[in-house]
Design a protein around this motif. Structure first.
Motif, mmCIF file in Angstrom:
data_model
loop_
_atom_site.group_PDB
_atom_site.id
_atom_site.type_symbol
_atom_site.label_atom_id
_atom_site.label_comp_id
_atom_site.label_asym_id
_atom_site.label_seq_id
_atom_site.Cartn_x
_atom_site.Cartn_y
_atom_site.Cartn_z
ATOM 1 N N ILE A 22 67.143 -6.116 83.320
ATOM 2 C CA ILE A 22 65.753 -6.500 83.599
ATOM 3 C C ILE A 22 65.163 -7.486 82.599
ATOM 4 C CG2 ILE A 22 65.194 -4.417 84.911
ATOM 5 C CD1 ILE A 22 63.915 -3.269 82.363
ATOM 6 N N VAL A 23 65.891 -7.832 81.554
ATOM 7 C CA VAL A 23 65.376 -8.787 80.571
ATOM 8 C C VAL A 23 66.315 -9.995 80.500
ATOM 9 C CG1 VAL A 23 64.272 -6.964 79.206
ATOM 10 C CG2 VAL A 23 66.557 -7.769 78.567
ATOM 11 N N ALA A 24 65.834 -11.055 79.839
ATOM 12 C CA ALA A 24 66.646 -12.268 79.712
ATOM 13 C C ALA A 24 67.825 -12.065 78.767
ATOM 14 C CB ALA A 24 65.776 -13.423 79.225
ATOM 15 N N HIS A 25 67.576 -11.367 77.640
ATOM 16 C CA HIS A 25 68.650 -11.205 76.657
ATOM 17 C C HIS A 25 68.425 -9.950 75.826
ATOM 18 C CE1 HIS A 25 71.173 -11.955 73.115
ATOM 19 N NE2 HIS A 25 71.932 -12.592 73.992
ATOM 20 N N VAL A 26 69.530 -9.268 75.506
ATOM 21 C CA VAL A 26 69.507 -8.075 74.661
ATOM 22 C C VAL A 26 70.407 -8.315 73.448
ATOM 23 C CG1 VAL A 26 70.047 -5.614 74.482
ATOM 24 C CG2 VAL A 26 69.200 -6.537 76.642
ATOM 25 N N THR A 27 69.875 -8.058 72.263
ATOM 26 C CA THR A 27 70.678 -8.048 71.049
ATOM 27 C C THR A 27 70.784 -6.603 70.596
ATOM 28 O OG1 THR A 27 69.858 -10.229 70.402
ATOM 29 C CG2 THR A 27 70.879 -8.895 68.677
ATOM 30 N N GLN A 42 80.925 1.143 76.094
ATOM 31 C CA GLN A 42 81.158 -0.084 75.335
ATOM 32 C C GLN A 42 81.765 -1.172 76.229
ATOM 33 O OE1 GLN A 42 82.828 0.055 71.370
ATOM 34 N NE2 GLN A 42 82.449 2.270 71.264
ATOM 35 N N ARG A 43 82.702 -0.781 77.089
ATOM 36 C CA ARG A 43 83.307 -1.765 77.995
ATOM 37 C C ARG A 43 82.254 -2.352 78.929
ATOM 38 N NH1 ARG A 43 87.397 2.097 78.152
ATOM 39 N NH2 ARG A 43 86.770 2.816 80.219
ATOM 40 N N LYS A 44 81.387 -1.502 79.462
ATOM 41 C CA LYS A 44 80.330 -1.982 80.350
ATOM 42 C C LYS A 44 79.406 -2.935 79.595
ATOM 43 C CE LYS A 44 77.477 -2.220 83.826
ATOM 44 N NZ LYS A 44 77.776 -3.047 84.982
ATOM 45 N N LEU A 45 78.989 -2.548 78.392
ATOM 46 C CA LEU A 45 78.094 -3.392 77.598
ATOM 47 C C LEU A 45 78.735 -4.751 77.325
ATOM 48 C CD1 LEU A 45 75.394 -3.453 75.975
ATOM 49 C CD2 LEU A 45 76.767 -2.808 73.986
ATOM 50 N N ARG A 46 79.984 -4.759 76.923
ATOM 51 C CA ARG A 46 80.675 -6.013 76.585
ATOM 52 C C ARG A 46 80.884 -6.904 77.805
ATOM 53 N NH1 ARG A 46 82.064 -5.314 71.293
ATOM 54 N NH2 ARG A 46 82.464 -3.185 70.607
ATOM 55 N N SER A 47 80.802 -6.327 79.000
ATOM 56 C CA SER A 47 80.989 -7.125 80.221
ATOM 57 C C SER A 47 79.715 -7.866 80.637
ATOM 58 C CB SER A 47 81.451 -6.226 81.370
ATOM 59 O OG SER A 47 80.357 -5.448 81.872
ATOM 60 N N ARG A 52 74.285 -9.570 73.247
ATOM 61 C CA ARG A 52 74.965 -9.917 71.994
ATOM 62 C C ARG A 52 75.029 -8.650 71.153
ATOM 63 N NH1 ARG A 52 72.368 -12.548 67.031
ATOM 64 N NH2 ARG A 52 74.141 -12.815 65.648
ATOM 65 N N ILE A 53 76.190 -8.342 70.601
ATOM 66 C CA ILE A 53 76.384 -7.149 69.777
ATOM 67 C C ILE A 53 76.555 -7.590 68.328
ATOM 68 C CG2 ILE A 53 77.847 -5.153 69.338
ATOM 69 C CD1 ILE A 53 78.710 -5.384 72.344
ATOM 70 N N VAL A 54 75.739 -7.015 67.454
ATOM 71 C CA VAL A 54 75.821 -7.316 66.028
ATOM 72 C C VAL A 54 76.109 -6.008 65.301
ATOM 73 C CG1 VAL A 54 74.617 -8.239 64.012
ATOM 74 C CG2 VAL A 54 74.104 -9.157 66.292
ATOM 75 N N THR A 55 77.249 -5.949 64.604
ATOM 76 C CA THR A 55 77.595 -4.746 63.842
ATOM 77 C C THR A 55 77.473 -5.037 62.351
ATOM 78 O OG1 THR A 55 79.939 -5.332 63.924
ATOM 79 C CG2 THR A 55 79.138 -3.826 65.633
ATOM 80 N N SER A 56 77.549 -3.980 61.571
ATOM 81 C CA SER A 56 77.388 -4.075 60.105
ATOM 82 C C SER A 56 76.081 -4.771 59.760
ATOM 83 C CB SER A 56 78.571 -4.811 59.469
ATOM 84 O OG SER A 56 79.756 -4.086 59.664
#
Length: 175
Positions: A22-27, A42-47, A52-56
């Motif tokens: 429902i939004v343009a972009h999720v970080t 995680q697989r669904k999110l990465r698809s 964008r996923i930011v770790t650490s």
């Protein structure tokens, strides 16, 4: 709109998946070096193309203009650099353990420390009911907790009227 979700456990990843529709972009920002959510989530999110996923990453500041949020700052925990993300909303989904330590040995608790309840909100102790995020009910959301609270209250009322009814005596029946 652009939004951020803070937290890489099941709650955070599920929120990011929902929001991506429902939004343009999720970080998604995770403190740890990897997401802790179930692999299937995680697989669904990465698809999803708009995530964008930011770790650490350690969130250090929420930015705003005095009326609304317009960004956040996070510190890269491996390199130490700080980064700014422009956005219009932040969802904190860090998933805390319930504050139920005081109930150990009183009512049954799940391995995560949640109060075990049945479909009526009844705990392992007859006449003791519980509701909300501290219970085993899935979907830790305000609207769910409100409904579960209402159900537990009605169940407690039902329990009270059934267990505190006076025993009928011949005199009481005649009156």
């Amino acid at each position: 709109k652009r939004v951020a979700v803070i937290g890489g456990g099941n709650s955070g990843v599920e929120a990011a998946i929902d929001l991506a529709g429902i939004v343009a972009h999720v970080t998604l920002i995770e403190f740890d070096s990897q997401l802790r959510a179930d692999d299937v989530l995680q697989r669904k999110l990465r698809s999803l193309p708009n995530v964008r996923i930011v770790t650490s990453a350690q969130t250090t500041e929420v930015l705003g203009d005095g009326n609304k949020v317009n960004g956040l700052v996070y510190k890269d925990r491996t390199g130490g650099d700080t980064h700014r993300v422009e956005l219009e909303g932040i969802f904190v989904q860090i998933g805390l353990l319930p504050n139920t330590e005081w109930l150990k040995g009183v009512v049954a608790l799940s391995p995560r420390g949640e109060i075990v309840v049945d479909d009526r909100g009844q705990t392992s102790v007859p006449g003791v009911f519980a509701a909300g995020d501290a219970t085993t009910v899935p979907y830790k959301q305000i609207v769910i907790a409100m409904g579960e609270g209402s159900k537990a209250a009605l169940s407690a009322f039902d329990h009270l009227i059934r267990t505190s009814a006076p025993v009928a005596t011949p005199d009481a029946v005649a009156a």
